[in-house]
Design a protein around this motif. Structure first.
Motif, short mmCIF file in Angstrom:
data_model
loop_
_atom_site.label_atom_id
_atom_site.label_comp_id
_atom_site.label_asym_id
_atom_site.label_seq_id
_atom_site.Cartn_x
_atom_site.Cartn_y
_atom_site.Cartn_z
N GLY A 106 -20.00 49.31 -4.70
CA GLY A 106 -19.13 50.45 -4.97
C GLY A 106 -18.24 50.88 -3.82
O GLY A 106 -17.74 52.00 -3.81
N TRP A 107 -18.01 49.98 -2.86
CA TRP A 107 -17.21 50.37 -1.69
C TRP A 107 -15.84 50.89 -2.07
O TRP A 107 -15.37 51.89 -1.51
CB TRP A 107 -17.08 49.17 -0.73
N LEU A 108 -15.17 50.21 -2.97
CA LEU A 108 -13.81 50.61 -3.34
C LEU A 108 -13.82 51.94 -4.10
O LEU A 108 -13.04 52.84 -3.82
CB LEU A 108 -13.13 49.52 -4.18
N THR A 109 -14.74 52.06 -5.07
CA THR A 109 -14.80 53.29 -5.86
C THR A 109 -15.17 54.49 -4.98
O THR A 109 -14.61 55.58 -5.13
CB THR A 109 -15.82 53.13 -7.00
N PRO A 129 -21.70 51.18 -8.97
CA PRO A 129 -22.56 50.28 -9.74
C PRO A 129 -23.94 50.09 -9.11
O PRO A 129 -24.82 49.49 -9.73
CB PRO A 129 -21.77 48.96 -9.74
N GLU A 130 -24.13 50.59 -7.89
CA GLU A 130 -25.44 50.46 -7.23
C GLU A 130 -26.54 51.19 -7.99
O GLU A 130 -27.72 50.84 -7.89
CB GLU A 130 -25.37 51.00 -5.79
N GLU A 158 -15.83 49.56 -12.19
CA GLU A 158 -15.76 48.76 -13.41
C GLU A 158 -17.13 48.21 -13.79
O GLU A 158 -17.42 47.96 -14.94
CB GLU A 158 -14.76 47.60 -13.24
N GLY A 159 -18.01 48.09 -12.78
CA GLY A 159 -19.30 47.42 -13.02
C GLY A 159 -20.47 48.35 -13.30
O GLY A 159 -21.61 47.89 -13.27
N ILE A 160 -20.23 49.64 -13.56
CA ILE A 160 -21.38 50.52 -13.81
C ILE A 160 -22.13 50.06 -15.07
O ILE A 160 -21.54 49.64 -16.06
CB ILE A 160 -21.00 52.02 -13.91
N LYS A 161 -23.47 50.18 -14.99
CA LYS A 161 -24.34 49.72 -16.07
C LYS A 161 -25.32 50.82 -16.46
O LYS A 161 -25.69 51.66 -15.62
CB LYS A 161 -25.19 48.54 -15.60
N THR A 162 -25.77 50.80 -17.68
CA THR A 162 -26.81 51.75 -18.12
C THR A 162 -28.17 51.26 -17.61
O THR A 162 -28.28 50.14 -17.08
CB THR A 162 -26.83 51.85 -19.65
N ASN A 281 -28.77 56.14 0.35
CA ASN A 281 -28.62 57.48 0.93
C ASN A 281 -27.18 57.84 1.27
O ASN A 281 -26.92 58.90 1.83
CB ASN A 281 -29.55 57.67 2.14
N TRP A 282 -26.23 56.98 0.92
CA TRP A 282 -24.81 57.33 1.03
C TRP A 282 -24.30 57.87 -0.31
O TRP A 282 -23.11 58.11 -0.50
CB TRP A 282 -23.96 56.15 1.49
N LEU A 283 -25.21 58.01 -1.27
CA LEU A 283 -24.92 58.66 -2.55
C LEU A 283 -25.80 59.90 -2.63
O LEU A 283 -26.90 59.92 -2.08
CB LEU A 283 -25.26 57.72 -3.71
N ASN A 284 -25.35 60.95 -3.31
CA ASN A 284 -26.18 62.15 -3.44
C ASN A 284 -27.37 61.87 -4.36
O ASN A 284 -27.46 60.80 -4.98
CB ASN A 284 -25.35 63.35 -3.92
#
Lengths: 323, 323
Positions: A106-109, A129-130, A158-162, A281-284
């Motif tokens: 997800g670096w770009l997003t 997507p992580e 674009e790559g997010i998944k359930t 830990n770079w995401l909330n």
């Protein structure tokens, strides 16, 4: 004749002493294989890898040339989209979904956070997507935000998944979802989510794909990025000249502020050929935004501009057709 | 109380002597109605129209502020997409369809020709909504081009229609073409044509929508455009100050090279409230490209740059959230 034999025959015929290969994970894997083959066959040709990918998913290096400029374009464009979305008023609000490149990383997003500042609220949510994507939670959050503000902007990879591993862009892909030519239609993540939110919440929605411009918009380059591209190139030539082989040049960050970054040479065999992901830990904790750590990481990489050389109102490219 | 009575009650209460309304065809129609109502009721409030629309489809004026900057963004972005499309090789070639705004008028799509220069072949075909779109001829032309070159880039207006008046973006919209929520899906012109060409010719295709960025990408403004925006604004204030009403400011071009353009004030009643279209003879006889006349018209409007004020690597906007 194997493909290796062919390559080495050509390199020998042309008297090539060193090959520097520029790219991402696949390219580094190639350097690994070619340098191994050289050792096996006693060839003295050196093979050096040089990092370059907007995806920024290469291991061992702090970041990759290309990423800073793409991040700058994404931050700038998302900011302009946020600004535009405030101009029109809709009774039930407007939800804009921006789709950004990145199948697994997800670096770009994450760079969409750069839109945020004193003069812009930035995107309201950022999904990488992580982490797996919970569409119900997403809907609830959008609903809550729409109660407070007229325009909600969401950045999604674009790559997010359930949670069950299905790409969001495939969710709409039932047997009904076939185009006029009988082909299954991959509608895109943003387009699916825009349709979903419009149907569920009755608001106006928009889907925007940043498209190939996020890797091609050279008119908005980062000077730090361009300088570092020269830097890794120079380091690769130096490494080859000094007899290194099976190595790759990496960028090593010494400090964030002031930003200081140098090059080192590492064994390309240390790359496990999988993509470097954004740390958890770079995401909330909710997984719907990046933290200040991400900003601290990306901010130095977009600094400085490279004014394009304008010819008759349009940036000049270093390319002649037919050559 | 009618809406007119309401408006005039507010204007009188606030002691407003003149109203300047900035916009396109609809806004000029509003000025027409308000100035007529002022005459009918003996009000001394003056009403002046000031042109502004990226669509450039306003009558009486040579062009409209906003168009030049949008044209510059489109020319630059299409050039970057053409460049990007040359980087990857596909066995049966790559066809990229770029969708550009314009339901009825092709001014924005025509500006894609600005990508063309010594360093870029530009788009291979340009289709405006002024002429009906022949999908068979289109396919044949793409096929012919693919035999000669690996990458074909086509610029299309979102509003192109077939000879029987159907929007191309509706062609794929059969009853099968329903999204997961049971709604008819408007897939977009580029997306439809990309699917069509992939199915018919078996090549790789890409659909790119320039999206709202074509009206919002302020980081790539034309200096001529920005200066003329001030110019028409000043002329509108002057006209109101001199007692004009029911008038609109227009841009009048005196010469192309050197480009010279001034303002005049015209009776807003002379606008028939329909969009100004690209003249037929500014398209070639096949209707798949714009002529040199179009280039001569648009080229001066994109000249000069306005370097954005960069704050921490991202352009600053003149806006504070919550204000």
């Amino acid at each position: 004749m194997s493909v290796y034999e062919k390559i080495f025959a050509i390199l020998n015929k042309l008297d090539i002493e060193a090959l520097i290969y520029i790219g991402g994970n696949d390219s580094m894997d190639t350097i690994k294989k070619l340098s191994d083959y050289a050792i096996l066959t006693g060839s003295e040709i050196r093979f050096i890898g040089c990092p370059k990918t907007i995806d920024n998913d290469l291991a061992l290096t702090d970041h990759t040339p290309g990423y800073g400029s793409a991040a700058k374009y994404i931050g700038t464009s998302v900011k302009e989209i946020v600004r535009d979305s405030l101009c029109l008023k809709y009774e039930k609000g407007l939800v804009t979904i921006i789709e950004i490149m990145g199948r697994n990383a997800g670096w770009l997003t994450g760079a969409s956070v750069l839109a945020k500042g004193e003069d812009c609220t930035g995107p309201d949510m950022i999904y990488l997507p992580e982490l797996s994507f919970d569409i119900k939670k997403f809907k609830e959050k959008v609903k809550k935000l729409l109660a407070k503000k007229g325009s909600v902007v969401v950045a999604v990879s674009e790559g997010i998944k359930t949670a069950d591993g299905k790409y969001v862009c495939e969710l709409g892909n039932s047997t009904d979802f076939v185009d006029a030519f009988g082909h299954k239609q991959l509608t895109g993540t943003a387009s699916y989510l825009a349709g979903f939110i419009a149907a569920e919440l009755g608001c106006k929605t928009r889907a925007i794909e940043l498209s190939t411009l996020q890797r091609a918009a050279s008119h908005l380059s980062s000077r730090v990025d361009i300088l570092e591209a020269y830097q890794v190139g120079g380091a690769a030539v130096k490494a080859a000249d000094e007899g290194d082989s099976g190595k790759m040049v990496v960028l090593v960050r010494h400090s964030d502020d002031p930003y200081q970054c140098g090059t080192e040479v590492k064994d390309v065999h240390k790359i496990a050929n999988d993509e470097k992901l954004v740390p958890r830990n770079w995401l909330n904790s909710e997984g719907d935004y990046v933290t200040e750590d991400f900003v601290t990481y990306v901010r130095p990489l977009i600094q400085g501009d490279v004014a394009p050389i304008m010819v008759d109102g349009i940036p000049r490219h270093l390319y002649k057709p037919g050559k």
